[in-house]
Write a protein that holds these residues in place. Structure first.
Motif, mmCIF file in Angstrom:
data_model
loop_
_atom_site.group_PDB
_atom_site.id
_atom_site.type_symbol
_atom_site.label_atom_id
_atom_site.label_comp_id
_atom_site.label_asym_id
_atom_site.label_seq_id
_atom_site.Cartn_x
_atom_site.Cartn_y
_atom_site.Cartn_z
ATOM 1 N N ARG A 1 0.823 -1.208 0.000
ATOM 2 C CA ARG A 1 0.000 0.000 0.000
ATOM 3 C C ARG A 1 0.854 1.253 0.000
ATOM 4 O O ARG A 1 0.588 2.213 -0.730
ATOM 5 C CB ARG A 1 -0.946 -0.006 1.193
ATOM 6 N N ALA A 2 1.910 1.292 0.818
ATOM 7 C CA ALA A 2 2.798 2.455 0.846
ATOM 8 C C ALA A 2 3.490 2.632 -0.494
ATOM 9 O O ALA A 2 3.678 3.758 -0.975
ATOM 10 C CB ALA A 2 3.822 2.310 1.966
ATOM 11 N N THR A 3 3.852 1.523 -1.129
ATOM 12 C CA THR A 3 4.501 1.591 -2.449
ATOM 13 C C THR A 3 3.555 2.202 -3.479
ATOM 14 O O THR A 3 3.962 3.045 -4.295
ATOM 15 C CB THR A 3 4.926 0.184 -2.900
ATOM 16 N N ALA A 4 2.288 1.793 -3.441
ATOM 17 C CA ALA A 4 1.304 2.336 -4.383
ATOM 18 C C ALA A 4 1.090 3.827 -4.150
ATOM 19 O O ALA A 4 0.950 4.612 -5.101
ATOM 20 C CB ALA A 4 -0.015 1.574 -4.246
ATOM 21 N N ARG A 5 1.071 4.233 -2.893
ATOM 22 C CA ARG A 5 0.863 5.644 -2.573
ATOM 23 C C ARG A 5 2.039 6.493 -3.055
ATOM 24 O O ARG A 5 1.844 7.566 -3.623
ATOM 25 C CB ARG A 5 0.645 5.802 -1.067
ATOM 26 N N LEU A 6 3.246 6.015 -2.824
ATOM 27 C CA LEU A 6 4.422 6.750 -3.288
ATOM 28 C C LEU A 6 4.419 6.855 -4.810
ATOM 29 O O LEU A 6 4.708 7.917 -5.374
ATOM 30 C CB LEU A 6 5.695 6.063 -2.797
ATOM 31 N N ALA A 7 4.059 5.763 -5.489
ATOM 32 C CA ALA A 7 4.034 5.775 -6.957
ATOM 33 C C ALA A 7 3.005 6.762 -7.485
ATOM 34 O O ALA A 7 3.273 7.511 -8.444
ATOM 35 C CB ALA A 7 3.746 4.372 -7.475
ATOM 36 N N GLY A 8 1.817 6.790 -6.874
ATOM 37 C CA GLY A 8 0.794 7.731 -7.312
ATOM 38 C C GLY A 8 1.216 9.172 -7.117
ATOM 39 O O GLY A 8 0.953 10.034 -7.966
ATOM 40 N N PHE A 9 1.868 9.440 -5.999
ATOM 41 C CA PHE A 9 2.340 10.793 -5.690
ATOM 42 C C PHE A 9 3.418 11.216 -6.692
ATOM 43 O O PHE A 9 3.364 12.326 -7.255
ATOM 44 C CB PHE A 9 2.897 10.806 -4.263
ATOM 45 N N ARG A 10 4.381 10.336 -6.936
ATOM 46 C CA ARG A 10 5.488 10.672 -7.845
ATOM 47 C C ARG A 10 4.996 10.893 -9.272
ATOM 48 O O ARG A 10 5.560 11.715 -10.009
ATOM 49 C CB ARG A 10 6.539 9.560 -7.828
ATOM 50 N N SER A 11 3.981 10.131 -9.666
ATOM 51 C CA SER A 11 3.528 10.240 -11.057
ATOM 52 C C SER A 11 3.028 11.644 -11.369
ATOM 53 O O SER A 11 3.286 12.182 -12.464
ATOM 54 C CB SER A 11 2.428 9.209 -11.331
ATOM 55 N N VAL A 12 2.322 12.268 -10.430
ATOM 56 C CA VAL A 12 1.810 13.624 -10.656
ATOM 57 C C VAL A 12 2.948 14.623 -10.718
ATOM 58 O O VAL A 12 2.961 15.532 -11.567
ATOM 59 C CB VAL A 12 0.813 13.999 -9.543
ATOM 60 N N LEU A 13 3.935 14.471 -9.834
ATOM 61 C CA LEU A 13 5.088 15.374 -9.875
ATOM 62 C C LEU A 13 5.824 15.250 -11.197
ATOM 63 O O LEU A 13 6.256 16.256 -11.778
ATOM 64 C CB LEU A 13 6.038 15.071 -8.711
ATOM 65 N N GLY A 14 5.964 14.008 -11.666
ATOM 66 C CA GLY A 14 6.646 13.810 -12.948
ATOM 67 C C GLY A 14 5.905 14.458 -14.093
ATOM 68 O O GLY A 14 6.517 15.102 -14.964
ATOM 69 N N GLU A 15 4.586 14.328 -14.097
ATOM 70 C CA GLU A 15 3.781 14.947 -15.158
ATOM 71 C C GLU A 15 3.893 16.466 -15.124
ATOM 72 O O GLU A 15 3.808 17.127 -16.169
ATOM 73 C CB GLU A 15 2.317 14.531 -14.998
ATOM 74 N N ALA A 16 4.090 17.022 -13.912
ATOM 75 C CA ALA A 16 4.194 18.477 -13.768
ATOM 76 C C ALA A 16 5.627 18.976 -13.957
ATOM 77 O O ALA A 16 5.866 20.189 -13.883
ATOM 78 C CB ALA A 16 3.679 18.897 -12.399
ATOM 79 N N GLY A 17 6.562 18.061 -14.180
ATOM 80 C CA GLY A 17 7.956 18.455 -14.364
ATOM 81 C C GLY A 17 8.637 18.907 -13.084
ATOM 82 O O GLY A 17 9.611 19.669 -13.130
ATOM 83 N N VAL A 18 8.148 18.456 -11.937
ATOM 84 C CA VAL A 18 8.735 18.828 -10.651
ATOM 85 C C VAL A 18 9.783 17.797 -10.258
ATOM 86 O O VAL A 18 9.476 16.605 -10.166
ATOM 87 C CB VAL A 18 7.647 18.915 -9.557
#
Length: 330
Positions: A187-204
């Protein structure tokens, strides 16, 4: 080799029907005979199967529920959802934990082999349970809650989407130097992945040094944020993958002289009762805990009762999560 009802009957010098009547507490069995049968059952460690418990019904009308422990926050809500659905169907619950490690697993294996229940719900099960050969070789209907463990169907919250909502919220408030306090498990792995994906899409930019590991305790959250501060990392937001961890993060930031939310915004995950009472109250992701239990129980009972209207007992069911905005990250 597993003791059978025939072996109990042979040792007690009675018929299998008499053993079944003793197990069902029938009043038409002589008291001395009943005592003798129960003594044999105790001596052999016999675990009755569904058929032995109730020849007339042919089923136990029991739903087994296996949980890691009863103490973790949120488990009670999930179990209440399970109970609401199961008990309304005229079934009963047989609740067990994996608290005692190998001893718990051995007992669970005996129950599976004895068909002590008609179906089984596994809440966040460890691999030792889902890989159990007795369970995999049985024909028991199984539904996993909070974990996609092949080859079993599952019911879970959309944790990745919930974490993505936190990331989008931070970015909408111009919080771009973010850190994450994560924990063990899928569950923690899925949460981290979801969080990172948005940052990546935003170029952060989001390097690994912005991730601190923690256990699911407040003390580990406090220690994790202390490490982040001591490293010299500059951050204006922290996403903790669990509300209890987030409570520790708030304490650690306060001890470091960082004001929340002025200096650092903080968000958690779970919307546990404590999240509304931290200082300041915690922005978090609400997980549908009771709905998880209800959905899992409905899927299992749909299989047991042959209800064509229920979702087939294959594949995952994913329930939505919601972002709850409070003062820690307004």
């Amino acid at each position: 080799m597993r003791v059978t009802i025939a072996e109990v009957a042979r040792r007690a010098r009675v018929s299998k029907t008499t053993v079944s009547r003793v197990l069902n507490n029938k009043s038409d069995v002589d008291a001395a005979t009943a005592v003798r049968v129960r003594e044999v059952i105790a001596a052999t460690g016999y675990i009755p199967s569904a058929g032995a418990v109730s020849l007339a019904k042919g089923r136990t009308r029991l739903v087994g529920v296996l949980v890691p422990a009863l103490s973790p926050p949120g488990i009670g809500e999930v179990l209440q959802g399970v109970a609401d659905v199961v008990e309304a169907s005229d079934h009963s619950l047989l609740l067990s934990t994996t608290n005692r490690g190998a001893d718990s697993l051995e007992r669970f294996t005996r129950q599976v082999r004895a068909h002590a229940f008609d179906g089984l719900l596994l809440l966040d099960p460890p691999a030792a349970v889902t890989d159990n050969s007795a369970l995999r070789d049985s024909d028991l209907p199984v539904v996993v809650i909070d974990g996609a463990r092949a080859p079993f169907p599952s019911v879970a919250g959309d944790d990745a989407a919930g974490a993505a909502a936190v990331a989008r919220h931070f970015l909408s408030r111009n919080r771009r130097r973010v850190a994450v306090v994560t924990g063990p498990g899928d569950r923690a792995t899925a949460r981290l992945a979801g969080f990172r994906s948005v940052l990546g899409e935003a170029g952060v930019p989001f390097a690994d040094d912005r991730v601190a590991e923690a256990a699911f305790t407040a003390g580990s959250g406090r220690s994790a944020v202390r490490r982040l501060v001591a490293s010299g990392l500059v951050f204006d937001a922290v996403f903790a993958c669990d509300d209890v961890v987030a409570a520790g993060v708030l304490i650690g930031l306060r001890e470091a002289g960082r004001a929340v939310p002025d200096d650092v915004a903080v968000a958690g995950f779970g919307d546990l009762p404590l999240s509304a009472f931290t200082q300041p109250p915690l922005t978090t992701v609400r997980r549908p805990l009771r709905a998880l239990g209800e959905a899992a129980a409905r899927r299992l009972l749909g299989k047991l009762l042959g209800d064509a209207g229920e979702t087939p007992l294959t594949g995952p069911t994913v329930l939505p999560t919601d972002l709850v905005v409070r003062a820690s990250a307004p």
